[in-house]
Design an enzyme around this catalytic site. Structure first.
Site, PDB file in Angstrom:
ATOM      1  N   CYS A  57       0.634  -1.531   0.168  1.00 50.89           N
ATOM      2  CA  CYS A  57       0.268   0.257   0.135  1.00 50.89           C
ATOM      3  C   CYS A  57       1.373   0.877  -0.088  1.00 50.89           C
ATOM      4  CB  CYS A  57      -0.222   0.689   1.081  1.00 50.89           C
ATOM      5  SG  CYS A  57      -2.217   1.040   1.050  1.00 50.89           S
ATOM      6  N   CYS A  60      -0.238   3.235   3.975  1.00 56.67           N
ATOM      7  CA  CYS A  60       0.699   2.479   5.275  1.00 56.67           C
ATOM      8  C   CYS A  60       1.358   1.324   4.773  1.00 56.67           C
ATOM      9  CB  CYS A  60      -0.790   1.900   6.273  1.00 56.67           C
ATOM     10  SG  CYS A  60      -1.934   0.522   5.316  1.00 56.67           S
ATOM     11  N   CYS A  65      -7.219  -1.001   1.366  1.00 60.91           N
ATOM     12  CA  CYS A  65      -6.266  -1.031   2.303  1.00 60.91           C
ATOM     13  C   CYS A  65      -6.834  -1.583   3.666  1.00 60.91           C
ATOM     14  CB  CYS A  65      -5.400  -0.645   2.526  1.00 60.91           C
ATOM     15  SG  CYS A  65      -4.751  -0.818   3.452  1.00 60.91           S
ATOM     16  N   CYS A 105      -5.218   0.758   6.509  1.00 62.52           N
ATOM     17  CA  CYS A 105      -5.651   2.681   6.726  1.00 62.52           C
ATOM     18  C   CYS A 105      -6.770   2.717   5.744  1.00 62.52           C
ATOM     19  CB  CYS A 105      -4.457   2.962   6.260  1.00 62.52           C
ATOM     20  SG  CYS A 105      -3.923   3.101   3.952  1.00 62.52           S
ATOM     21  N   CYS A 118      -8.903  -6.032 -10.263  1.00 64.54           N
ATOM     22  CA  CYS A 118      -8.551  -4.369 -10.658  1.00 64.54           C
ATOM     23  C   CYS A 118      -7.142  -2.979 -10.123  1.00 64.54           C
ATOM     24  CB  CYS A 118      -9.790  -4.316 -12.048  1.00 64.54           C
ATOM     25  SG  CYS A 118      -9.261  -3.281 -12.655  1.00 64.54           S
TER      26      CYS A 118
END
Length: 200
Positions: free
Chosen positions: A117, A120, A166, A169, A189
């Site tokens: 990510c 984070c 995510c 976060c 996607c």
């Protein structure tokens, strides 16, 4: 009886999501369509609902999320996110935007490694689960553990979809569709701007 006042910031953070996103249709193999006329931002409150057949529930705690248990990401302001992210990264991850197909950094990348990510640093997808969907966005058939969760996206009324975020976060990543390859049959996607590849 004492009354409580809910800070307006708590409510305002739940609104102002952009409906700009990519779509997938089963009629054309592994295709994503972008409706430009529907891509104008609209204020909408999203309702978290567990995706049927998703690999992670909204309540699952992320696996191997570096520092995720120590940081309260919900307390980070937009101003703080803007300092950490580029304009495109902020638009996509914090305002639920979408990059144009075939323009992202990772749509055609074949480098072995783990995609984290961008907000984070939580590991989200392994390169071994990446496949060429022909859509112009990085596509994966399985996330890392419970580090990715999904929820119902009603930003386009006639096309309910499952938004992918995510688990640590709540960064917007993209959408998941049921037209992926075995063994999961899923196609995550994902926007390149929401990811950071750490090569092996």
């Amino acid at each position: 009886m004492a009354s409580r006042t809910i800070p307006s910031s708590s409510f305002s953070s739940a609104v102002n999501f952009s409906s700009k996103s990519h779509l997938g249709f089963n009629r054309k193999p592994l295709s994503c369509v972008n409706f430009g006329v529907l891509n104008r931002p609209k204020n909408r409150i999203s309702v978290s609902i567990r995706a049927m057949g998703s690999s992670a529930s909204s309540s699952s705690k992320p696996d191997s999320a570096q520092g995720a248990s120590k940081i309260d990401y919900s307390s980070i302001s937009d101003e703080e996110w803007r300092k950490q992210l580029t304009n495109e990264q902020f638009y996509i991850t914090r305002q639920k935007g979408t990059e144009r197909a075939f323009t992202g950094e990772y749509w055609n990348t074949k480098t072995p490694g783990t995609y984290h990510c961008i907000c984070c640093n939580t590991p989200l997808f392994e390169s071994s689960t990446k496949f060429d969907s022909g859509t112009g966005w990085p596509s994966y058939y399985q996330p890392v553990g419970n580090n990715v969760k999904s929820k119902l996206d009603l930003s386009i009324i006639f096309m309910p979809r499952q938004e992918v975020i995510c688990a640590a976060c709540d960064a917007h990543l993209g959408h998941v569709f049921d037209d992926g390859p075995p063994p999961t049959g899923k196609r995550y996607c994902i926007n390149s701007a929401s990811l950071k590849l750490k090569p092996k």
